[in-house]
Motif scaffolding. Structure first.
Motif, PDB file in Angstrom:
ATOM      1  N   GLY A 282      14.796  25.268  17.352  1.00  0.00           N
ATOM      2  CA  GLY A 282      14.096  26.675  17.125  1.00  0.00           C
ATOM      3  C   GLY A 282      14.467  27.678  16.277  1.00  0.00           C
ATOM      4  N   LYS A 283      13.275  28.494  16.110  1.00  0.00           N
ATOM      5  CA  LYS A 283      13.419  29.531  15.242  1.00  0.00           C
ATOM      6  C   LYS A 283      13.852  30.968  15.720  1.00  0.00           C
ATOM      7  CE  LYS A 283      10.060  31.673  12.023  1.00  0.00           C
ATOM      8  NZ  LYS A 283       8.664  31.648  11.722  1.00  0.00           N
ATOM      9  N   ILE A 284      14.696  31.642  15.295  1.00  0.00           N
ATOM     10  CA  ILE A 284      15.156  32.893  15.640  1.00  0.00           C
ATOM     11  C   ILE A 284      14.432  33.844  14.558  1.00  0.00           C
ATOM     12  CG2 ILE A 284      17.189  34.511  15.916  1.00  0.00           C
ATOM     13  CD1 ILE A 284      18.737  32.233  16.788  1.00  0.00           C
ATOM     14  N   LYS A 285      13.881  34.835  15.010  1.00  0.00           N
ATOM     15  CA  LYS A 285      13.529  35.905  13.957  1.00  0.00           C
ATOM     16  C   LYS A 285      13.608  37.375  14.666  1.00  0.00           C
ATOM     17  CE  LYS A 285       8.679  35.871  15.426  1.00  0.00           C
ATOM     18  NZ  LYS A 285       7.234  35.842  15.043  1.00  0.00           N
TER      19      LYS A 285
ATOM     20  N   CYS B 273       3.536  36.169  23.678  1.00  0.00           N
ATOM     21  CA  CYS B 273       4.564  34.785  23.905  1.00  0.00           C
ATOM     22  C   CYS B 273       4.783  34.402  25.363  1.00  0.00           C
ATOM     23  CB  CYS B 273       6.162  35.227  23.240  1.00  0.00           C
ATOM     24  SG  CYS B 273       6.539  36.641  23.661  1.00  0.00           S
TER      25      CYS B 273
ATOM     26  N   THR C 105       9.067  30.362  24.148  1.00  0.00           N
ATOM     27  CA  THR C 105       8.760  31.376  23.494  1.00  0.00           C
ATOM     28  C   THR C 105       9.322  32.522  24.270  1.00  0.00           C
ATOM     29  OG1 THR C 105       6.305  31.747  23.402  1.00  0.00           O
ATOM     30  CG2 THR C 105       7.222  30.654  21.652  1.00  0.00           C
TER      31      THR C 105
ATOM     32  N   GLN D  81      19.045  28.285  20.667  1.00  0.00           N
ATOM     33  CA  GLN D  81      17.948  28.189  20.014  1.00  0.00           C
ATOM     34  C   GLN D  81      17.294  26.772  19.816  1.00  0.00           C
ATOM     35  OE1 GLN D  81      20.284  28.931  15.975  1.00  0.00           O
ATOM     36  NE2 GLN D  81      18.255  28.030  15.328  1.00  0.00           N
TER      37      GLN D  81
ATOM     38  N   ASP E 166      11.242  26.949  21.461  1.00  0.00           N
ATOM     39  CA  ASP E 166      10.369  27.176  20.039  1.00  0.00           C
ATOM     40  C   ASP E 166      10.764  28.350  19.154  1.00  0.00           C
ATOM     41  OD1 ASP E 166       9.352  24.684  20.760  1.00  0.00           O
ATOM     42  OD2 ASP E 166       7.365  25.423  21.355  1.00  0.00           O
ATOM     43  N   GLU E 167      10.907  29.557  19.793  1.00  0.00           N
ATOM     44  CA  GLU E 167      11.012  30.708  19.152  1.00  0.00           C
ATOM     45  C   GLU E 167      11.810  31.659  19.910  1.00  0.00           C
ATOM     46  OE1 GLU E 167       8.196  31.957  15.836  1.00  0.00           O
ATOM     47  OE2 GLU E 167       7.626  33.396  17.581  1.00  0.00           O
TER      48      GLU E 167
ATOM     49  N   THR F 132      12.567  35.751  19.640  1.00  0.00           N
ATOM     50  CA  THR F 132      12.344  36.921  18.496  1.00  0.00           C
ATOM     51  C   THR F 132      13.373  38.202  19.307  1.00  0.00           C
ATOM     52  OG1 THR F 132      10.153  36.086  18.347  1.00  0.00           O
ATOM     53  CG2 THR F 132      10.517  38.428  17.853  1.00  0.00           C
TER      54      THR F 132
END
Length: 171
Positions: free
Chosen positions: A2-5, A16, A111, A141, A145-146, A148
């Protein structure tokens, strides 16, 4: 994986699966991000929150998102920094992120977006709060998927830019 932003913005505008509310223990709305989420979600959120019986520091509870673009709101109560020894405050703040992420996972959510919990009126030092948030997110993560982290002010965004440039999304 998964992406961390990390973004600067208004968490109530994000679409989300769930946004996290830095709530107070009553879950009945308050100031800051809590008030903004209740306002944006509409009166039905308060009605559902009244059925939850409050929430202890470090715990998390889930409701529908109502008029928000996100489907769900996960409410967590962060520590009031000066009421605890630093190590205890850190453990409680970590629990906020852990329990919110676990609740999201149990509900099949992919998300999720967090505000910077406890770093406003609850007095948690912003740099340390960002570290707790990101380091806890890294441990989870692969389950999402994400994930934030939504920062509202310039100061905390500047800190994140220094400490975690690899996760920063300029908007």
């Amino acid at each position: 994986m998964g992406k961390i932003k990390i973004i600067k913005g208004d968490i109530t505008k994000l679409s989300c699966d769930a946004i996290v509310n830095a709530a107070n223990s009553t879950l009945l709305g308050g100031g800051g991000v809590d008030g903004a989420i209740h306002y944006a979600a509409g009166p039905e959120l308060l009605v559902e929150c009244r059925t939850l019986g409050g929430c202890k520091t470090g715990e998390a509870k889930i409701t529908k998102g109502y008029n928000l673009p996100s489907s769900f709101v996960i409410h967590t109560v962060g520590p009031i920094y000066f009421e605890h020894r630093p190590a205890e405050a850190e453990a409680l703040l970590t629990l906020c992120y852990e329990n919110s992420l676990n609740l999201a996972k149990e509900n099949g959510l992919k998300t999720i977006a967090f505000p910077l919990i406890s770093a406003g009126v609850y007095g948690y030092p912003q740099r340390e709060a960002i570290i707790v948030a990101i380091e806890t997110m890294k441990l989870h993560q692969n389950d999402f998927d994400e994930i934030t982290l939504v920062l509202f002010g310039e100061r905390e965004f500047g800190i994140a830019k220094e400490d975690y440039p690899e996760f920063l999304i300029e908007r």
